[in-house]
Write a protein that holds these residues in place. Structure first.
Motif: not given
Length: 66
Positions: A22-25, A27-28
């Motif tokens: 999950d790219e957003q996870e 990055q977060d």
């Protein structure tokens, strides 16, 4: 002499053959550690089969006593 401390995080990949995150996870998680003073020094994957990745390994460092 500067003293450093290190932190290693392992992200499990998903998908039928692995290698998907999950790219957003991701990055977060990187941003959260950056806000805590950690600097990303290395990021690599571990092989599963036929080029697929099982884990993404992330290594951070920061000055001791931050």
């Amino acid at each position: 002499m500067e003293n450093w401390e290190y932190r290693t995080i392992k992200f499990k990949t998903g998908g039928f053959l692995g290698g998907k995150i999950d790219e957003q996870e991701f990055q977060d998680e990187l941003n959260t550690h950056g806000q805590e003073g950690w600097e990303l020094v290395s990021c690599f994957d571990t092989s599963q089969t036929e080029g697929a990745s099982r884990y993404i390994i992330v290594v951070f460092k920061r000055k001791k006593g931050f």
